[in-house]
Design an enzyme around this catalytic site. Structure first.
Site, PDB file in Angstrom:
ATOM      1  NE  ARG B 122       3.619 -19.463   3.739  1.00 29.51           N
ATOM      2  CZ  ARG B 122       4.667 -20.241   4.013  1.00 29.51           C
ATOM      3  NH1 ARG B 122       5.482 -19.923   4.996  1.00 29.51           N
ATOM      4  NH2 ARG B 122       4.867 -21.333   3.322  1.00 29.51           N
ATOM      5  CE  LYS B 144      -8.985  -0.032   1.596  1.00 32.31           C
ATOM      6  NZ  LYS B 144      -9.941   0.697   0.743  1.00 32.31           N
ATOM      7  CD  GLU B 186      -7.807  11.732  -1.471  1.00 31.61           C
ATOM      8  OE1 GLU B 186      -8.645  11.450  -0.578  1.00 31.61           O
ATOM      9  OE2 GLU B 186      -7.879  11.289  -2.642  1.00 31.61           O
ATOM     10  CE  LYS B 230      -6.472   5.666   4.669  1.00 35.80           C
ATOM     11  NZ  LYS B 230      -6.082   5.439   3.293  1.00 35.80           N
ATOM     12  CD  GLU B 240     -12.775  -0.716   2.228  1.00 31.03           C
ATOM     13  OE1 GLU B 240     -12.191  -1.628   1.658  1.00 31.03           O
ATOM     14  OE2 GLU B 240     -12.744   0.456   1.848  1.00 31.03           O
ATOM     15  NE  ARG B 244      -9.748   1.368   5.223  1.00 34.02           N
ATOM     16  CZ  ARG B 244      -8.601   0.761   5.524  1.00 34.02           C
ATOM     17  NH1 ARG B 244      -8.551  -0.057   6.533  1.00 34.02           N
ATOM     18  NH2 ARG B 244      -7.517   0.973   4.819  1.00 34.02           N
ATOM     19  CG  ASN B 248     -14.752   5.150  -0.494  1.00 30.66           C
ATOM     20  OD1 ASN B 248     -13.657   5.297  -1.025  1.00 30.66           O
ATOM     21  ND2 ASN B 248     -15.190   4.001  -0.045  1.00 30.66           N
ATOM     22  CG  HIS B 251     -12.869   8.954  -3.175  1.00 26.58           C
ATOM     23  ND1 HIS B 251     -12.785  10.064  -2.371  1.00 26.58           N
ATOM     24  CD2 HIS B 251     -11.593   8.598  -3.463  1.00 26.58           C
ATOM     25  CE1 HIS B 251     -11.499  10.345  -2.164  1.00 26.58           C
ATOM     26  NE2 HIS B 251     -10.757   9.477  -2.815  1.00 26.58           N
ATOM     27  CG  HIS B 255     -13.606   5.851  -7.556  1.00 28.76           C
ATOM     28  ND1 HIS B 255     -13.930   5.299  -6.331  1.00 28.76           N
ATOM     29  CD2 HIS B 255     -12.285   6.174  -7.486  1.00 28.76           C
ATOM     30  CE1 HIS B 255     -12.847   5.283  -5.560  1.00 28.76           C
ATOM     31  NE2 HIS B 255     -11.844   5.816  -6.232  1.00 28.76           N
ATOM     32  CG  HIS B 268      -7.712  10.089  -7.101  1.00 28.01           C
ATOM     33  ND1 HIS B 268      -8.769   9.213  -7.177  1.00 28.01           N
ATOM     34  CD2 HIS B 268      -7.513  10.318  -5.775  1.00 28.01           C
ATOM     35  CE1 HIS B 268      -9.173   8.905  -5.955  1.00 28.01           C
ATOM     36  NE2 HIS B 268      -8.430   9.571  -5.089  1.00 28.01           N
TER      37      HIS B 268
HETATM   38  N1  LIG Z   1      -3.194   2.193  -0.302  1.00 32.52           N
HETATM   39  C1  LIG Z   1      -4.134   3.109  -0.193  1.00 32.52           C
HETATM   40  O1  LIG Z   1      -4.856   3.149   0.794  1.00 32.52           O
HETATM   41  C2  LIG Z   1      -4.278   4.121  -1.294  1.00 32.52           C
HETATM   42  C3  LIG Z   1      -5.055   5.264  -1.094  1.00 32.52           C
HETATM   43  C4  LIG Z   1      -5.123   6.201  -2.123  1.00 32.52           C
HETATM   44  C5  LIG Z   1      -4.455   5.980  -3.304  1.00 32.52           C
HETATM   45  N2  LIG Z   1      -3.718   4.837  -3.461  1.00 32.52           N
HETATM   46  C6  LIG Z   1      -2.982   4.581  -4.691  1.00 32.52           C
HETATM   47  O2  LIG Z   1      -1.954   5.558  -4.801  1.00 32.52           O
HETATM   48  C7  LIG Z   1      -1.675   5.790  -6.172  1.00 32.52           C
HETATM   49  C8  LIG Z   1      -1.643   7.274  -6.392  1.00 32.52           C
HETATM   50  O3  LIG Z   1      -0.631   7.813  -5.581  1.00 32.52           O
HETATM   51  P1  LIG Z   1       0.125   9.145  -6.010  1.00 32.52           P
HETATM   52  O4  LIG Z   1      -0.874  10.176  -6.259  1.00 32.52           O
HETATM   53  O5  LIG Z   1       1.192   9.381  -5.020  1.00 32.52           O
HETATM   54  O6  LIG Z   1       0.701   8.740  -7.432  1.00 32.52           O
HETATM   55  P2  LIG Z   1       2.174   8.322  -7.893  1.00 32.52           P
HETATM   56  O7  LIG Z   1       2.787   7.379  -6.954  1.00 32.52           O
HETATM   57  O8  LIG Z   1       2.047   7.890  -9.308  1.00 32.52           O
HETATM   58  O9  LIG Z   1       2.967   9.703  -7.804  1.00 32.52           O
HETATM   59  C9  LIG Z   1       2.562  10.745  -8.653  1.00 32.52           C
HETATM   60  C10 LIG Z   1       3.740  11.299  -9.438  1.00 32.52           C
HETATM   61  O10 LIG Z   1       4.506  12.137  -8.580  1.00 32.52           O
HETATM   62  C11 LIG Z   1       5.861  11.770  -8.639  1.00 32.52           C
HETATM   63  N3  LIG Z   1       6.428  12.092  -7.330  1.00 32.52           N
HETATM   64  C12 LIG Z   1       6.087  11.556  -6.142  1.00 32.52           C
HETATM   65  N4  LIG Z   1       6.728  12.172  -5.163  1.00 32.52           N
HETATM   66  C13 LIG Z   1       7.512  13.111  -5.717  1.00 32.52           C
HETATM   67  C14 LIG Z   1       8.408  14.092  -5.209  1.00 32.52           C
HETATM   68  N5  LIG Z   1       8.592  14.245  -3.897  1.00 32.52           N
HETATM   69  N6  LIG Z   1       9.056  14.852  -6.082  1.00 32.52           N
HETATM   70  C15 LIG Z   1       8.842  14.737  -7.411  1.00 32.52           C
HETATM   71  N7  LIG Z   1       7.991  13.861  -7.947  1.00 32.52           N
HETATM   72  C16 LIG Z   1       7.339  13.066  -7.104  1.00 32.52           C
HETATM   73  C17 LIG Z   1       5.851  10.318  -9.009  1.00 32.52           C
HETATM   74  O11 LIG Z   1       7.062   9.932  -9.616  1.00 32.52           O
HETATM   75  C18 LIG Z   1       4.687  10.250  -9.973  1.00 32.52           C
HETATM   76  O12 LIG Z   1       5.097  10.584 -11.250  1.00 32.52           O
HETATM   77  C19 LIG Z   1      -2.744   5.069  -6.967  1.00 32.52           C
HETATM   78  O13 LIG Z   1      -2.188   3.884  -7.505  1.00 32.52           O
HETATM   79  C20 LIG Z   1      -3.800   4.730  -5.940  1.00 32.52           C
HETATM   80  O14 LIG Z   1      -4.490   3.534  -6.243  1.00 32.52           O
HETATM   81  C21 LIG Z   1      -3.623   3.925  -2.473  1.00 32.52           C
HETATM   82 ZN   LIG Z   2      -8.633   9.507  -3.053  1.00 28.07          ZN
END
Ligand SMILES: NC(=O)c1ccc[n+]([C@@H]2O[C@H](COP(=O)([O-])OP(=O)(O)OC[C@H]3O[C@@H](n4cnc5c(N)ncnc54)[C@H](O)[C@@H]3O)[C@@H](O)[C@H]2O)c1
Ligand SMILES: [Zn+2]
Ligand SMILES: NC(=O)c1ccc[n+]([C@@H]2O[C@H](COP(=O)([O-])OP(=O)(O)OC[C@H]3O[C@@H](n4cnc5c(N)ncnc54)[C@H](O)[C@@H]3O)[C@@H](O)[C@H]2O)c1
Ligand SMILES: [Zn+2]
Lengths: 364, 364
Positions: B122, B144, B186, B230, B240, B244, B248, B251, B255, B268
């Protein structure tokens, strides 16, 4: 007669409603909560057979769009797989942020529904309609939700509060007597750790071992006082840092006994009964509690029909080892909750293995 | 140069530390947090190859007992199954309440690690070490966490705050350029919706399309300002309900474009870039925003190397339909975030389907 217990927590507030015969009014109560239209009722086939129609009709009458999902009864289904199934149903029926998951069942259904509600769309509305005595006085209150890991109980979960806990004590009429007694063990627990009046009321009641002997009013009163006791404790300690530990009275040893018997031969209530008896004796031997009060407790446990001796098949060395593994161990010391008078307990790590062993020998 | 952003929420507080080259000091930072001894580092093999040793050595040097668990890279692994595997590892290594799960990776690893930490026992300690630009400025902040449902993104999850977000901008040197640009989209977003100075700084910078052209100090500054933006927004609206929504920006349409292209051809960041351009044009046509500022935005998007036209293979009717299905639709109206000046947006449901269509035609 209707009892309402307000629960006020730092970031949320809700009510526990306890009223004999209230089940058909569920929909009306929910109408005050400004929920979205969709409600997913989660239950098991046993319970749904008895109360499903009443609940669903009440919800439909109040304008809700009702979906149902049944999970086979029993602890073995309290798994992440069952949660994944709930997610599928939630998706299929397009539940939204404002939608609701409603648990109609015992602690197993309540814990799972709460966890699914906590994690679908990062949290949708959650309603508890507990149908077992244990769920009414314990599992539905306090915000702990979750499922078992294949290798340990309740390891996966979240703290998540319901929007309403809705208790109709009359549904207990169909509860198997062994389940009833398990719930009564928790009721006695609240008497010993928190509410002397509750304890006295239980004592004054002539017969306590089955529901048939209890007046509607009496039943509602002891459920209400038990809920209030748990609310008092958890409101002061929502995330389990200190005080909440006293709810584990009788459970330290109880869990060890349960896990050693494989959760089958001895059930939770029986194990907690034995645990309370042992804790009482330990408190007495440490000079913390009077023999007289400790015996009053044991008599009450006997009166609800729980065993007051420990099965001789239980190996005491195993129990001691299991205690050491328990998560309530801090730095190698087993923490015991010990009564000092009826309605008051303290937390102690002064209990030696020899003392535990001695007390357990007496109970065989 | 080190930046620290304090995050203060109703029931918790933590810091975002942003310092070029800080990664080898991770252990020392964690020593201030009174964590238990055990840390489970969760990453993917790509990232772990680059930075795993630095992180693990730093933690061991600071006295932690370190376990690691690698999940294959990519969104398809952001599933409940991956979470179940983390639980198994947590059990095997006997993680306790005081133990920690640490995310070393992009948003995929961060979201999953956060959800596992939120739900194991938990809730245990959670540390974010984001390694992609998008994770640094967006995914690691705001609480999130979660995974995808087979039929929809991010449907399963929890709000759960980390104890620390630890950002070393220098790890971006190994990030693929397309991922870098996605993060920059972003960053521009924060400029438009919240921070005019950030926008101006981006404008003054000659080249923005790859990391090589950026000074260490500049990079740290824009990351810090983005994080601050942020934090400002989510602190005012943790769960949210209102403000918040402005995050978006770009977005809503983004999306729709992403989901129609199957999250593959257009990523994205590219989709958000297009979404911002479209939103800017809509705001201009509604007389809310000047053409000049809207063009300044579009130029910035172009400068980071993102496409500024929409692929002609995209069917506009499909986009409009997909918008209607989006969760940001309230009572049939699509809600758009529209700029009124650089650094300020409003939320509007006055955008007609015809207007959206017209603007999209212009972008082909
Ligand atoms: N929690 C939130 O508020 C929130 C907000 C926006 C997006 N997200 C989520 O985040 C995800 C997207 O995140 P992302 O764009 O980081 O994608 P990701 O985690 O898939 O990373 C993108 C790619 O970059 C590589 N990578 C990352 N850091 C690296 C580094 N320093 N050197 C070499 N390679 C590296 C990873 O291995 C991957 O292949 C989605 O699942 C999305 O839903 C969450
Ligand atoms: Zn985004
Ligand atoms: N969340 C918490 O704080 C908390 C506290 C204590 C226990 N629990 C959990 O609760 C569970 C135990 O709860 P339980 O004792 O209610 O077990 P349960 O949910 O398995 O119910 C016991 C049995 O009684 C049946 N039943 C329930 N209500 C009935 C009724 N009105 N009529 C006929 N049959 C009925 C059920 O179908 C089941 O077979 C455990 O999983 C435990 O971990 C949670
Ligand atoms: Zn119990």
């Amino acid at each position: 007669m209707s009892s309402v217990i307000p629960v006020t927590l730092p970031h949320t507030a809700y009510e526990i409603v306890i009223t004999s015969g209230c089940l058909p009014q569920l929909g009306e109560y929910l109408n005050h909560l400004k929920l979205g239209q969709k409600i997913l009722v989660i239950s098991n086939p046993e319970i749904y057979d008895y109360y499903g129609d009443i609940v669903v009709n009440s919800l439909i009458k109040s304008g809700f769009e009702v979906y149902t999902h049944l999970i086979p009864p029993g602890e073995p289904y309290k798994t992440l797989d069952s949660i994944a199934q709930i997610y599928d149903i939630a998706f299929k029926n397009r539940l939204e942020r404002a939608s609701t998951m409603l648990a109609l069942g015992g602690g197993v259904i309540g814990d799972m529904t709460g966890f699914a509600a906590a994690t679908w769309l990062r949290g949708i509305n959650f309603i508890q309609v507990p149908t077992s005595l244990l769920a009414m006085v314990d599992a539905s209150i306090g915000g702990k939700t979750g499922v078992n890991h294949p290798q340990g109980k309740n390891l996966i979960g979240a703290f998540y509060q319901p929007r309403l806990v809705f208790i109709d004590p009359l549904v207990l009429k169909t509860l198997p007597v062994r389940e009833f007694r398990a719930g009564m063990a928790e009721v006695i627990k609240y008497g010993v750790i928190w509410d002397q009046d509750l304890f006295n009321q239980l004592e004054t009641q002539k017969e306590l071992d089955t529901l048939e002997n209890l007046e509607k009013e009496f039943l509602q009163t002891i459920i209400t006082r038990s809920c209030q006791a748990k609310v008092d404790v958890v409101s002061q300690d929502e995330k389990e840092s200190g005080l909440r530990a006293i709810l584990n009275y009788g459970h330290t040893l109880g869990h060890a006994i349960e896990s050693l018997t494989g959760y089958n031969t001895i059930n939770h209530g029986e194990a907690v009964g034995m645990g309370m008896i042992a804790a009482g004796k330990i408190a007495f031997k440490l000079g913390m509690w009077t023999e007289k009060e400790s015996q009053r407790q044991d008599k009450l446990i006997e009166k609800i029909g729980l065993p007051i001796t420990i099965s001789s098949s239980l190996n005491i060395a195993d129990v001691l080892e299991s205690l050491q593994m328990d998560k309530k161990v801090k730095a190698g010391k087993v923490r015991f909750i010990l009564p000092t008078e009826i309605g008051k307990v303290i937390i102690s790590d002064r209990v030696s293995a020899e003392l535990i062993e001695g007390v357990m020998q007496e109970l065989i």
